[in-house]
Write an enzyme that holds these catalytic residues in place. Structure first.
Site, mmCIF file in Angstrom:
data_model
loop_
_atom_site.group_PDB
_atom_site.id
_atom_site.type_symbol
_atom_site.label_atom_id
_atom_site.label_comp_id
_atom_site.label_asym_id
_atom_site.label_seq_id
_atom_site.Cartn_x
_atom_site.Cartn_y
_atom_site.Cartn_z
ATOM 1 N N TRP A 181 -6.949 -14.590 10.826
ATOM 2 C CA TRP A 181 -7.039 -13.135 10.988
ATOM 3 C C TRP A 181 -8.460 -12.659 11.248
ATOM 4 O O TRP A 181 -8.655 -11.632 11.886
ATOM 5 C CB TRP A 181 -6.456 -12.436 9.757
ATOM 6 C CG TRP A 181 -7.314 -12.452 8.528
ATOM 7 C CD1 TRP A 181 -7.402 -13.432 7.599
ATOM 8 C CD2 TRP A 181 -8.183 -11.403 8.074
ATOM 9 N NE1 TRP A 181 -8.282 -13.086 6.588
ATOM 10 C CE2 TRP A 181 -8.771 -11.833 6.862
ATOM 11 C CE3 TRP A 181 -8.528 -10.140 8.576
ATOM 12 C CZ2 TRP A 181 -9.677 -11.063 6.152
ATOM 13 C CZ3 TRP A 181 -9.430 -9.353 7.858
ATOM 14 C CH2 TRP A 181 -9.995 -9.805 6.660
ATOM 15 N N TYR B 65 -3.799 -6.420 15.010
ATOM 16 C CA TYR B 65 -3.631 -5.545 13.847
ATOM 17 C C TYR B 65 -3.229 -4.158 14.343
ATOM 18 O O TYR B 65 -4.078 -3.356 14.749
ATOM 19 C CB TYR B 65 -4.921 -5.484 13.028
ATOM 20 C CG TYR B 65 -5.024 -6.560 11.969
ATOM 21 C CD1 TYR B 65 -4.587 -7.862 12.221
ATOM 22 C CD2 TYR B 65 -5.545 -6.283 10.709
ATOM 23 C CE1 TYR B 65 -4.672 -8.849 11.257
ATOM 24 C CE2 TYR B 65 -5.635 -7.265 9.733
ATOM 25 C CZ TYR B 65 -5.195 -8.548 10.012
ATOM 26 O OH TYR B 65 -5.282 -9.529 9.056
ATOM 27 N N HIS C 63 -6.443 -9.930 -4.727
ATOM 28 C CA HIS C 63 -5.505 -8.812 -4.532
ATOM 29 C C HIS C 63 -4.426 -8.828 -5.612
ATOM 30 O O HIS C 63 -3.236 -8.671 -5.324
ATOM 31 C CB HIS C 63 -4.884 -8.880 -3.135
ATOM 32 C CG HIS C 63 -5.848 -8.541 -2.037
ATOM 33 N ND1 HIS C 63 -6.334 -7.253 -1.842
ATOM 34 C CD2 HIS C 63 -6.420 -9.308 -1.084
ATOM 35 C CE1 HIS C 63 -7.165 -7.253 -0.809
ATOM 36 N NE2 HIS C 63 -7.242 -8.489 -0.337
ATOM 37 N N ASP D 69 0.179 -6.646 -3.747
ATOM 38 C CA ASP D 69 -1.249 -6.402 -3.525
ATOM 39 C C ASP D 69 -1.778 -5.588 -4.687
ATOM 40 O O ASP D 69 -1.038 -5.281 -5.633
ATOM 41 C CB ASP D 69 -1.479 -5.685 -2.190
ATOM 42 C CG ASP D 69 -2.741 -6.182 -1.483
ATOM 43 O OD1 ASP D 69 -3.833 -6.004 -2.061
ATOM 44 O OD2 ASP D 69 -2.634 -6.752 -0.391
ATOM 45 N N TRP E 281 -0.677 -3.071 8.487
ATOM 46 C CA TRP E 281 -1.133 -2.730 7.139
ATOM 47 C C TRP E 281 -0.987 -1.227 6.944
ATOM 48 O O TRP E 281 -1.198 -0.442 7.867
ATOM 49 C CB TRP E 281 -2.584 -3.163 6.948
ATOM 50 C CG TRP E 281 -2.765 -4.641 7.146
ATOM 51 C CD1 TRP E 281 -3.214 -5.283 8.265
ATOM 52 C CD2 TRP E 281 -2.471 -5.670 6.207
ATOM 53 N NE1 TRP E 281 -3.227 -6.644 8.075
ATOM 54 C CE2 TRP E 281 -2.775 -6.914 6.820
ATOM 55 C CE3 TRP E 281 -1.990 -5.659 4.894
ATOM 56 C CZ2 TRP E 281 -2.597 -8.135 6.166
ATOM 57 C CZ3 TRP E 281 -1.818 -6.874 4.236
ATOM 58 C CH2 TRP E 281 -2.128 -8.081 4.871
ATOM 59 N N THR E 282 -0.654 -0.806 5.708
ATOM 60 C CA THR E 282 -0.167 0.563 5.550
ATOM 61 C C THR E 282 -1.004 1.439 4.615
ATOM 62 O O THR E 282 -0.485 2.368 4.012
ATOM 63 C CB THR E 282 1.289 0.537 5.060
ATOM 64 O OG1 THR E 282 1.347 -0.100 3.773
ATOM 65 C CG2 THR E 282 2.187 -0.191 6.045
ATOM 66 N N GLU E 283 -2.309 1.161 4.516
ATOM 67 C CA GLU E 283 -3.139 2.064 3.717
ATOM 68 C C GLU E 283 -2.966 3.516 4.159
ATOM 69 O O GLU E 283 -2.909 4.420 3.329
ATOM 70 C CB GLU E 283 -4.617 1.670 3.834
ATOM 71 C CG GLU E 283 -4.988 0.401 3.113
ATOM 72 C CD GLU E 283 -4.901 -0.830 4.000
ATOM 73 O OE1 GLU E 283 -5.557 -1.831 3.686
ATOM 74 O OE2 GLU E 283 -4.165 -0.782 5.005
ATOM 75 N N ARG F 127 0.840 -1.201 0.000
ATOM 76 C CA ARG F 127 0.000 0.000 0.000
ATOM 77 C C ARG F 127 0.877 1.254 0.000
ATOM 78 O O ARG F 127 0.599 2.220 -0.691
ATOM 79 C CB ARG F 127 -0.930 -0.008 1.205
ATOM 80 C CG ARG F 127 -2.211 -0.813 1.018
ATOM 81 C CD ARG F 127 -1.985 -2.200 0.444
ATOM 82 N NE ARG F 127 -3.202 -2.979 0.292
ATOM 83 C CZ ARG F 127 -3.652 -3.835 1.196
ATOM 84 N NH1 ARG F 127 -2.991 -4.040 2.330
ATOM 85 N NH2 ARG F 127 -4.762 -4.510 0.967
ATOM 86 N N ASP G 257 -2.281 -1.530 12.928
ATOM 87 C CA ASP G 257 -2.699 -0.347 12.189
ATOM 88 C C ASP G 257 -4.002 0.218 12.735
ATOM 89 O O ASP G 257 -4.418 1.316 12.354
ATOM 90 C CB ASP G 257 -2.839 -0.641 10.699
ATOM 91 C CG ASP G 257 -3.665 -1.895 10.430
ATOM 92 O OD1 ASP G 257 -3.301 -2.951 10.964
ATOM 93 O OD2 ASP G 257 -4.666 -1.814 9.694
ATOM 94 N N ASP H 68 -6.699 -14.572 0.596
ATOM 95 C CA ASP H 68 -7.829 -13.905 1.239
ATOM 96 C C ASP H 68 -8.577 -13.028 0.239
ATOM 97 O O ASP H 68 -8.048 -12.651 -0.807
ATOM 98 C CB ASP H 68 -7.336 -13.048 2.405
ATOM 99 C CG ASP H 68 -6.392 -11.938 1.951
ATOM 100 O OD1 ASP H 68 -5.472 -12.242 1.163
ATOM 101 O OD2 ASP H 68 -6.575 -10.777 2.357
ATOM 102 N N GLU H 69 -9.790 -12.701 0.597
ATOM 103 C CA GLU H 69 -10.583 -11.665 -0.069
ATOM 104 C C GLU H 69 -10.495 -11.770 -1.598
ATOM 105 O O GLU H 69 -10.090 -10.832 -2.286
ATOM 106 C CB GLU H 69 -10.140 -10.285 0.412
ATOM 107 C CG GLU H 69 -10.377 -10.090 1.906
ATOM 108 C CD GLU H 69 -9.897 -8.753 2.431
ATOM 109 O OE1 GLU H 69 -10.515 -8.236 3.381
ATOM 110 O OE2 GLU H 69 -8.895 -8.223 1.905
#
Length: 618
Positions: free
Chosen positions: A402, A427, A273, A196, A480-482, A167, A429, A335-336
């Protein structure tokens, strides 16, 4: 000098793995994470400016070389010696057949100097990290180490920290510093989230467009995406951003981590992703492109199609990745992964018909198992987020739980190894302020994860039997670095919560005590300052309704700081306190009946301020 029962304590507490009670006969040592067994006695050993280190064998010599760098900021110079008796620090091999494993160690400080004994290099290294916490944080004429005997070993074999560089990209220098953070507090696994939707970060020689195209996005969203309600709310900075690590840089980071006994687990996301991959190689999609590296956060429907060209692509990528990372694990994400495009794809329907599937989710399980078999052929174990359970897996895959603990419990009951990393506890973040999107905090993702909740986590669910609990490899914290754009902000989110993670991972749950942890944590701030780490200064403790006591029609609060040597300043009118507002010197009495907003901040010895603690008193 030390009670004879210490030998019994070591045998029962360390060698047999049972929790041993930490015993101290002097001032608190402030060690984080808390060792298994500690005994102190009167006296200190003065470490001279010229330090001789005895180190026999490659592992001990590696640790001794690192010790040179660790002691240099304290004004010490280190030289290796073959004279064990003359050495001030002795790095010694454990006796043949000693229990405890390669990460266990014994540390003894007495009038003869410092002895660290371990069966492996990792144990010697962790012994030096404990020694460093016993020394002054800054250079001093007399660096005195208290007389102590410590017998120590970790509760879990996997003690992890994840950094998302997709991110927002972080330079090699910070990746190394992150590894230093982990190693200093006896965390041994660095999960490197390298790909990602928003960026591909590792050079792959066979696919140059991954670093020419996929490693960059044209702009980044401004503000907190979760607060936007309409498309008109979405604004972008218009600034291209990105970056990647060359294979030489990856090798450099791997070697750096190996010297510090940190295993790197690379993550290459698939099949979800993956829109950044499609930006460079749209032929891997189920639906014609074009695509671009994504400029938003969250989950997108566009993912790679599970066709033979896609398998060829990932097998080629993983071949290069496996050659760069010598550790046993490769993380495939998993994931996702929305199935919107797969449901529309004739190719996927043909796969389902051939395999006899009626549920498209089973196709991802089929995809994962093919990748797992390929990795096994490379001598690697596959790791995936807990969604990999949904399509079916065998018991060889390792599951990262998670979405709470449910996936981890199911996996352990199935016979799979598990890393516990539930978002609600680990988490980092998530926010550190109970007020969402507080103006007193930097922009971050939603959620509230205070230090106490992190510390209170137990990676061994009660739903598992003792035999099933053995499948829990350990815990892992994720960053996580959004909304984390700089190393300084990453450090702000990590510390001091990473200290709590370290104790969750190293110290048996039966020995943990949050009230006792706080003063030990407080002693770590001087070390964080010495290493220029931008930790979040904790707000004052005690300004809350539970701590309030009634006295003569007044609400009385007794405040304290978690930072040694800090001052507390406060206001009663809701304004932000600073150095010019009232200094807290005695319990704070506030008249009841009047509507007052009390705010208090900690001002650390280095001048940095905490966010405010606040309470509306009526």
């Amino acid at each position: 000098m030390f009670p004879a029962r210490f030998g019994t304590l070591l045998a029962t507490g360390l060698l047999l793995g049972a929790p041993a009670i930490a015993q101290q006969a002097g001032p608190p040592l402030g060690l984080v994470p808390l060792p298994r067994a500690v005994q102190t006695s009167a006296g200190t050993y003065a470490l001279p400016q010229q330090v001789s280190v005895y180190a026999a064998g490659p592992a001990a010599q590696n640790v001794a070389e690192l010790l040179k760098g660790f002691l240099a900021p304290l004004g010490k110079t280190v030289a290796l010696t073959t004279n064990r008796q003359a050495a001030q620090i002795r790095l010694l091999p454990a006796a043949a057949g000693a229990s405890g494993g390669p990460e266990a160690y014994q540390l003894v400080v007495d009038k003869s100097g410092v002895s660290i004994t371990a069966a492996g290099g990792a144990g010697l290294f962790y012994g030096t990290q404990t020694l460093l916490q016993l020394l002054p944080a800054k250079a001093a004429a007399a660096a005195r180490v208290p007389y102590v005997r410590i017998a120590d070993a970790p509760a879990f074999g996997w003690r992890g920290g994840m950094l998302d560089v997709s991110r927002h990209f972080f330079p090699v220098s910070f990746v190394k510093k992150y590894i230093d953070f982990l190693a200093a507090y006896k965390l041994n696994t660095f999960h490197w989230h390298l790909t990602d939707d928003q960026g591909w970060r590792i050079e792959i020689k066979k696919y140059p467009k991954l670093t020419q195209v996929s490693a960059f996005r044209k702009q980044t969203l401004i503000g907190a995406q979760q607060t936007f309600k309409t498309p008109a709310d979405f604004k972008y900075d218009g600034t291209p951003t990105g970056g990647f690590y060359t294979q030489d840089q990856v090798r450099e980071v791997v070697a750096y981590a190996q010297k510090r006994y940190v295993t790197i687990v690379p993550e290459i996301e698939m099949p979800g992703h993956s829109v950044a991959v499609l930006a460079a190689y749209p032929e891997l999609a189920c639906k014609p492109g074009p695509y671009e590296t994504w400029t938003m956060w969250g989950v997108i429907d566009d993912i790679v199609c599970p066709t033979e060209p896609t398998f060829k692509f990932f097998e080629d990528v993983l071949t290069e990745v496996c050659g760069l990372f010598p550790g046993p694990y490769v993380h495939i994400g998993g994931d996702e992964a929305p199935k919107t495009r797969w449901k529309e794809s004739a190719a996927v329907q043909e796969i389902m018909k051939k395999e006899g599937y009626t549920d498209v989710e089973k196709v991802q399980g089929w995809f994962n198992r093919r990748i797992e078999a390929f990795l096994a052929g490379k001598g690697k174990k596959m790791v995936g987020w807990d969604e990999i359970l949904e399509g079916g897996i065998d018991n060889k895959a390792t599951v990262m739980s998670w979405r709470g603990e449910k996936g981890g419990i199911e996996a352990a009951q199935h016979g799979n190894d598990v890393v516990m990393t539930p978002a609600g506890y680990l988490y980092l973040d998530a926010g550190q302020n109970p007020r969402p999107h507080s103006p007193d905090e930097p922009l971050m993702i939603s959620g509230y994860l205070p230090l106490e909740k992190v510390y209170g986590y137990n990676p061994l669910p009660k739903e598992l039997t003792p035999a099933q609990q053995k499948h829990v490899l350990g815990p892992q914290a994720n960053l996580w670095t959004e909304y984390i754009t700089t190393p300084a902000k990453a450090e702000y989110m990590l510390f001091p919560r990473l200290l709590a993670v370290a104790e969750v991972a190293w110290t048996p749950a039966a020995q943990k005590n949050y009230a006792a942890f706080l003063p030990r944590m407080g002693q770590q701030f001087a070390y964080l300052d010495a290493h220029n780490i931008n930790y979040r200064v904790p707000e004052p403790v005690g300004l809350d309704s539970l701590s309030m006591r009634q006295q003569g029609g007044q609400a009385v609060f007794t405040l304290r700081s978690l930072v040694p040597g800090a001052r507390i300043h406060y206001t009663l009118d809701g304004h932000m306190p600073d150095e010019t507002t009232e200094l807290y010197t005695k319990p704070l009495a506030v008249p009841q009946g009047a509507r007052l907003r009390v705010r208090a901040v900690t001002i650390a010895p280095n001048g940095r301020k905490s966010p405010p603690a606040e309470l509306l008193v009526r």
